[in-house]
Design a protein around this motif. Structure first.
Motif, PDB file in Angstrom:
ATOM      1  N   SER B  41       0.832  -1.207   0.000  1.00  0.00           N
ATOM      2  CA  SER B  41       0.000   0.000   0.000  1.00  0.00           C
ATOM      3  C   SER B  41       0.861   1.251   0.000  1.00  0.00           C
ATOM      4  CB  SER B  41      -0.930  -0.001   1.213  1.00  0.00           C
ATOM      5  OG  SER B  41      -1.864  -1.057   1.119  1.00  0.00           O
ATOM      6  N   LEU B  42       1.960   1.190   0.741  1.00  0.00           N
ATOM      7  CA  LEU B  42       2.860   2.347   0.784  1.00  0.00           C
ATOM      8  C   LEU B  42       3.414   2.614  -0.605  1.00  0.00           C
ATOM      9  CD1 LEU B  42       4.224   4.470   2.466  1.00  0.00           C
ATOM     10  CD2 LEU B  42       5.975   2.817   3.091  1.00  0.00           C
ATOM     11  N   ARG B  43       3.745   1.564  -1.302  1.00  0.00           N
ATOM     12  CA  ARG B  43       4.253   1.716  -2.663  1.00  0.00           C
ATOM     13  C   ARG B  43       3.221   2.371  -3.561  1.00  0.00           C
ATOM     14  NH1 ARG B  43       8.800  -0.267  -4.217  1.00  0.00           N
ATOM     15  NH2 ARG B  43       9.413   0.184  -6.352  1.00  0.00           N
ATOM     16  N   ALA B  44       1.961   1.990  -3.377  1.00  0.00           N
ATOM     17  CA  ALA B  44       0.892   2.597  -4.164  1.00  0.00           C
ATOM     18  C   ALA B  44       0.833   4.106  -3.907  1.00  0.00           C
ATOM     19  CB  ALA B  44      -0.439   1.946  -3.830  1.00  0.00           C
ATOM     20  N   LYS B  48       1.609   7.093  -6.616  1.00  0.00           N
ATOM     21  CA  LYS B  48       0.627   8.141  -6.919  1.00  0.00           C
ATOM     22  C   LYS B  48       1.165   9.528  -6.603  1.00  0.00           C
ATOM     23  CE  LYS B  48      -3.545   5.374  -6.109  1.00  0.00           C
ATOM     24  NZ  LYS B  48      -4.637   5.128  -5.119  1.00  0.00           N
ATOM     25  N   GLY B  49       2.347   9.589  -5.995  1.00  0.00           N
ATOM     26  CA  GLY B  49       2.927  10.887  -5.674  1.00  0.00           C
ATOM     27  C   GLY B  49       2.359  11.512  -4.420  1.00  0.00           C
ATOM     28  N   LEU B  50       1.721  10.716  -3.580  1.00  0.00           N
ATOM     29  CA  LEU B  50       1.161  11.261  -2.341  1.00  0.00           C
ATOM     30  C   LEU B  50       2.181  11.212  -1.207  1.00  0.00           C
ATOM     31  CD1 LEU B  50      -2.441   9.745  -2.424  1.00  0.00           C
ATOM     32  CD2 LEU B  50      -1.504  11.743  -3.573  1.00  0.00           C
ATOM     33  N   VAL B  51       3.166  10.335  -1.349  1.00  0.00           N
ATOM     34  CA  VAL B  51       4.191  10.173  -0.315  1.00  0.00           C
ATOM     35  C   VAL B  51       5.542  10.121  -0.999  1.00  0.00           C
ATOM     36  CG1 VAL B  51       5.142   8.591   1.408  1.00  0.00           C
ATOM     37  CG2 VAL B  51       2.689   8.977   1.320  1.00  0.00           C
ATOM     38  N   LYS B  52       6.544  10.725  -0.345  1.00  0.00           N
ATOM     39  CA  LYS B  52       7.900  10.688  -0.882  1.00  0.00           C
ATOM     40  C   LYS B  52       8.813  10.092   0.179  1.00  0.00           C
ATOM     41  CE  LYS B  52      11.104  13.558  -3.535  1.00  0.00           C
ATOM     42  NZ  LYS B  52      12.260  12.771  -3.110  1.00  0.00           N
TER      43      LYS B  52
END
Lengths: 125, 125
Positions: B41-44, B48-52
């Motif tokens: 899920s973190l990879r998703a 999506k550019g929501l987390v870096k």
DNA sequence: CAGTACCGTTCAAACCCTGAACAACCAAAA
DNA sequence: TTTTGGTTGTTCAGGGTTTGAACGGTACTG
């Protein structure tokens, strides 16, 4: 008893308890899932002996089954429903608490980006 | 936005917003899911550019990332949270109604199989 | 007969989660 | 230095679940 599939099975039990004559497609639409998923879960209920498919063709219908709850299915429906509601009630309480937290958070966010405060008129567009 | 996976992603966003330094294993434990699922899920979210993932190794740690929400991640977190709460609130109201119905049903069931009513003594079977 | 409509069933593909293993990295001990 | 051990992210096979589209059977209608 925590997955989406379990929820579908419980909703199936509760639907069929009142409407044993429903078609798999009608069940699917009522549950908001695909026909295949409905068949899959219904099959699981039948395999567990909670539901029995009576092959009686009513009136002018073609090959309609009636999916009747077995006695075991009735008691299981009750048991699972109780557990489900207990769990959901806890979840609901958590949600209510979460909403309170969120209101506070959003309140701070509102300060950052005010909705409709008394703003001095700015000329132009 | 209805599946368990979506719920995990939202909880990840909310967790990371306050604790960007959390380890994938710590996240997994906090979410109550496996390490693999957390990574998935973190990879998703990253895709999506929501987390870096900031690759800064703090103090004496080995290979620690910091999972920071991007600006897009912040606004999405807000939007998704709102939708989630609205949906959950509806669900909670439905649950409350359902509980009322159940209470009535159980009341009738009690009539069917009385608990301890004033029964006229029948001579033993 | 052909055509239509509805039924249950099946299946490949995709998605998601678990559990276990793997590889990289660093610190302290030997 | 070399080795050991602990912590990290990553990968993978396997199984469960859902979708979407197809299939074959049965009945009504023309």
């Amino acid at each position: 008893m925590d997955t989406h599939s379990d929820t579908i099975r419980l909703r199936l039990l509760r639907l069929l308890a009142d409407n044993p004559q429903l078609t798999q497609r009608e069940l699917a639409q009522a549950l908001g899932v695909s026909l295949g998923a409905t068949h899959y879960s219904l099959r699981a209920l039948i395999d567990k002996g909670l539901v029995k498919a009576e092959n009686f063709r009513n009136s002018q219908n073609k090959r309609a089954y009636a999916y009747l709850l077995t006695p075991k299915g009735l008691t299981e429906k009750l048991r699972i429903t109780r557990a489900f509601l207990a769990r959901k009630q806890k979840e609901c309480e958590a949600i209510q608490r979460e909403i309170e937290v969120l209101k506070r958070e959003l309140g701070e966010d509102v300060k950052t980006e005010p909705r409709e405060p008394a703003q001095p008129r700015k000329p132009g567009r």
